[in-house]
Design an enzyme around this catalytic site. Sequence first.
Site, short mmCIF file in Angstrom:
data_model
loop_
_atom_site.label_atom_id
_atom_site.label_comp_id
_atom_site.label_asym_id
_atom_site.label_seq_id
_atom_site.Cartn_x
_atom_site.Cartn_y
_atom_site.Cartn_z
N SER A 162 91.63 -16.68 14.33
CA SER A 162 92.82 -17.37 14.84
C SER A 162 92.43 -18.83 15.08
O SER A 162 91.23 -19.13 15.24
CB SER A 162 93.26 -16.74 16.16
OG SER A 162 94.21 -17.56 16.80
N TYR A 175 91.74 -13.62 25.01
CA TYR A 175 92.03 -13.67 23.57
C TYR A 175 91.17 -14.74 22.89
O TYR A 175 90.54 -14.49 21.86
CB TYR A 175 93.52 -13.96 23.37
CG TYR A 175 93.96 -13.93 21.92
CD1 TYR A 175 94.08 -12.73 21.23
CD2 TYR A 175 94.26 -15.11 21.24
CE1 TYR A 175 94.49 -12.70 19.89
CE2 TYR A 175 94.67 -15.09 19.91
CZ TYR A 175 94.79 -13.88 19.25
OH TYR A 175 95.19 -13.86 17.93
N1 LIG Z 1 100.75 -13.50 14.68
C1 LIG Z 1 100.07 -14.57 14.96
O1 LIG Z 1 100.65 -15.62 15.24
C2 LIG Z 1 98.56 -14.56 14.89
C3 LIG Z 1 97.89 -15.78 14.95
C4 LIG Z 1 96.51 -15.79 14.86
C5 LIG Z 1 95.82 -14.61 14.69
N2 LIG Z 1 96.49 -13.43 14.66
C6 LIG Z 1 95.70 -12.21 14.45
O2 LIG Z 1 96.27 -11.47 13.39
C7 LIG Z 1 95.86 -10.11 13.53
C8 LIG Z 1 97.08 -9.23 13.33
O3 LIG Z 1 97.97 -9.44 14.42
P1 LIG Z 1 99.54 -9.62 14.24
O4 LIG Z 1 99.87 -10.95 14.77
O5 LIG Z 1 99.94 -9.26 12.89
O6 LIG Z 1 100.07 -8.59 15.34
P2 LIG Z 1 100.72 -7.15 15.22
O7 LIG Z 1 101.95 -7.20 14.38
O8 LIG Z 1 100.85 -6.68 16.62
O9 LIG Z 1 99.64 -6.30 14.44
C9 LIG Z 1 98.48 -5.83 15.06
C10 LIG Z 1 97.95 -4.68 14.26
O10 LIG Z 1 96.72 -4.25 14.86
C11 LIG Z 1 96.82 -2.87 15.10
N3 LIG Z 1 95.98 -2.40 16.18
C12 LIG Z 1 96.06 -2.68 17.51
N4 LIG Z 1 95.10 -2.02 18.17
C13 LIG Z 1 94.40 -1.32 17.24
C14 LIG Z 1 93.28 -0.46 17.28
N5 LIG Z 1 92.70 -0.12 18.44
N6 LIG Z 1 92.84 0.08 16.13
C15 LIG Z 1 93.44 -0.20 14.95
N7 LIG Z 1 94.50 -0.99 14.85
C16 LIG Z 1 94.98 -1.56 15.98
C17 LIG Z 1 98.29 -2.60 15.36
O11 LIG Z 1 98.54 -1.22 15.18
P3 LIG Z 1 99.65 -0.40 16.07
O12 LIG Z 1 100.96 -0.70 15.40
O13 LIG Z 1 99.21 1.00 15.94
O14 LIG Z 1 99.57 -0.95 17.45
C18 LIG Z 1 98.89 -3.48 14.27
O15 LIG Z 1 98.82 -2.85 13.03
C19 LIG Z 1 95.22 -10.00 14.90
O16 LIG Z 1 93.82 -10.00 14.74
C20 LIG Z 1 95.69 -11.24 15.62
O17 LIG Z 1 94.82 -11.63 16.63
C21 LIG Z 1 97.84 -13.38 14.76
#
Ligand SMILES: NC(=O)c1ccc[n+]([C@@H]2O[C@H](COP(=O)([O-])OP(=O)(O)OC[C@H]3O[C@@H](n4cnc5c(N)ncnc54)[C@H](OP(=O)(O)O)[C@@H]3O)[C@@H](O)[C@H]2O)c1
Length: 321
Positions: A162, A175
């Site tokens: 991130s 985070y």
């Molecule tokens: N969106 C942003 O703006 C942003 C920015 C920078 C970085 N990120 C990073 O992008 C990545 C994906 O996040 P996202 O933003 O797409 O959020 P998201 O839609 O909430 O997706 C998170 C994913 O991680 C899974 N997860 C959570 N806990 C888990 C565990 N213990 N074991 C396996 N899977 C698990 C969730 O599964 P469930 O559905 O089962 O909970 C979901 O599939 C993360 O690493 C986040 O930090 C996001």
Amino acid sequence: MNRVATLVTLIVVSLSFVSGTTLARQGEPANQKAVLVTGASTGIGRNIAEALAAEGHFVYAGARKQSDIDALSAIENIQGIRLDVTVQEEIDAAVDTITKEGRGLYGLVNNAGVAVLAPLIEVDEVDMQFQMDVNLFGPYRVTKAFAPLIIESKGRITTTGSISGILSGALFGPYSMSKHAIEAYTDSLAGEMRKFDVEVSVVEPGNYNSAIYDTLLRRMQQRKQTAAGSLYEEELARFLNNASNRPQDKEPDEVSAAVLDALFADKPKRRYMVVPVERQAEVTIRKAIEELVQLNERHMYSYDRDALIDMLDDALASANE
Ligand SMILES: NC(=O)c1ccc[n+]([C@@H]2O[C@H](COP(=O)([O-])OP(=O)(O)OC[C@H]3O[C@@H](n4cnc5c(N)ncnc54)[C@H](OP(=O)(O)O)[C@@H]3O)[C@@H](O)[C@H]2O)c1
């Protein structure tokens, strides 16, 4: 099959074993690569899984709920696989399944992640553990388990970091700490994987549409956590109001494009910053420069401006090699 054809088949099969490659399965294109994406049920991981599958690659899409596994498996070129990155037995079972499938594993995308919102001087240790367990220990566990398959295919490993791996926001200390750790993890792992011709990178998104804030808010509700009584009541309340009224962020298509580059470019980058608006790039680069200046200031071996500019030129030159 005549004897010559049988002999040719045997030679092809033996060569593929000698070179460590895995044979394409019947009906699958020979150049199809198998990639595991963790956290593929929603948001960025779902987008990455779909983008890979649309390009003709075979995706093992990690999810925790059966309904998500089924929904992912219904997409062409995707096989949903049960994978909670905090549960070693599930990781071991996924290694077993993928090994038995016989495609090998070319790419690993450590994407699963969660966010905790809490001031560092108040955050409960349970929440801090939860944050690190998923975002830091998750990639560590999963990569360790799949490393033999990735080394065998001289493949690629990338992690969704991130811009919080460079920025450190107030109230997002846990985070930011987890994502800063991924920066170090990536560089050390890249150093260790070089001798196996495995490339390692980190993709650093800015703010994109996903379920991450809904999940954060839901977990706070479950744990009955509110702003009330905090030394940061006002700041927390302001954030919580904004989070629930968040305008739609951009879909993370460009994050997936960066992941595809990290997996398949001849010379992948180590770091892929991908942001939806220039402002997020600017604050991130400025923060990295600020840190450089802080590191350099007022000590016995501080460099002057010219020396720093020379170093910057050297870094730019080696990035363009
Ligand atoms: N969106 C942003 O703006 C942003 C920015 C920078 C970085 N990120 C990073 O992008 C990545 C994906 O996040 P996202 O933003 O797409 O959020 P998201 O839609 O909430 O997706 C998170 C994913 O991680 C899974 N997860 C959570 N806990 C888990 C565990 N213990 N074991 C396996 N899977 C698990 C969730 O599964 P469930 O559905 O089962 O909970 C979901 O599939 C993360 O690493 C986040 O930090 C996001």
